[in-house]
Design a protein around this motif. Structure first.
Motif, short mmCIF file in Angstrom:
data_model
loop_
_atom_site.label_atom_id
_atom_site.label_comp_id
_atom_site.label_asym_id
_atom_site.label_seq_id
_atom_site.Cartn_x
_atom_site.Cartn_y
_atom_site.Cartn_z
N GLY A 81 45.79 43.34 43.35
CA GLY A 81 45.40 42.29 44.30
C GLY A 81 44.45 42.77 45.38
N SER A 82 44.51 42.13 46.50
CA SER A 82 43.60 42.39 47.61
C SER A 82 44.06 43.61 48.40
CB SER A 82 43.53 41.16 48.51
OG SER A 82 42.67 41.40 49.59
N VAL A 83 43.50 44.76 48.07
CA VAL A 83 43.84 46.00 48.76
C VAL A 83 42.58 46.72 49.21
CG1 VAL A 83 46.05 46.34 47.59
CG2 VAL A 83 43.98 47.28 46.60
N ARG A 84 42.75 47.54 50.22
CA ARG A 84 41.64 48.36 50.72
C ARG A 84 41.75 49.76 50.13
NH1 ARG A 84 42.27 47.01 57.11
NH2 ARG A 84 44.23 48.09 56.72
N ASP A 96 44.59 51.72 51.27
CA ASP A 96 45.89 51.40 50.66
C ASP A 96 46.16 52.30 49.46
OD1 ASP A 96 46.41 49.32 52.50
OD2 ASP A 96 45.28 47.90 51.28
N SER A 101 35.56 46.57 40.82
CA SER A 101 36.52 45.49 41.04
C SER A 101 37.58 45.49 39.94
CB SER A 101 35.77 44.16 41.05
OG SER A 101 36.67 43.10 41.25
N TYR A 140 45.15 48.95 40.29
CA TYR A 140 44.70 47.86 41.16
C TYR A 140 45.82 46.84 41.25
CZ TYR A 140 42.13 43.76 42.72
OH TYR A 140 41.72 42.67 43.42
#
Length: 126
Positions: free
Chosen positions: A42-45, A48, A79, A40
């Motif tokens: 950060g902000s990833v989809r 990604d 998360s 993981y």
């Protein structure tokens, strides 16, 4: 300029020496026996993670475009968790986590996975 680059590099989390940096900035870590892990970051989809897996498969493992890459971590991803991928069908999860029409439930071809990199880069241009 050098000081700024050095500062940025110092603030990045350390990756194992054998790690690969995919074109979307995610790290891919080999995990042995045809497995690899995308931590993981950060902000990833979800796409990604697939981009990084496909990019690693094509550029590092030199997989043929039609070779299947499977998701090994059962969805959904919690998360802060990364995703483990595999080339072994017997180690595949029940699903890729993506909505797919046809194809293989837990996997994508190397070409299709890497194509998520181009889709994401195109999204940023718009």
């Amino acid at each position: 300029m050098r000081l700024t680059l050095a500062l940025v590099l110092a603030l990045l989390p350390a990756a194992p020496a054998s790690a690969f940096l995919a074109q979307n900035g995610l790290v891919v870590e080999p995990a042995g026996a045809g497995d690899f892990y995308v931590p993981y970051r950060g902000s990833v989809r979800l796409t990604d993670f697939w981009c990084a897996a496909g990019d690693y498969g094509v550029r590092v493992l030199h997989l043929p475009p039609g070779q299947l890459i499977y998701r090994a971590s059962e969805p959904p991803r919690r998360s802060g968790e990364g995703i483990r991928f595999t080339l072994r069908p017997g180690a595949a999860a029940s699903s890729s986590g993506l909505v797919q029409l046809g194809g293989h439930r837990a996997g994508l071809t190397a070409r299709a996975a890497q194509a998520h990199c181009r889709i994401r880069l195109h999204d940023r241009d718009n």
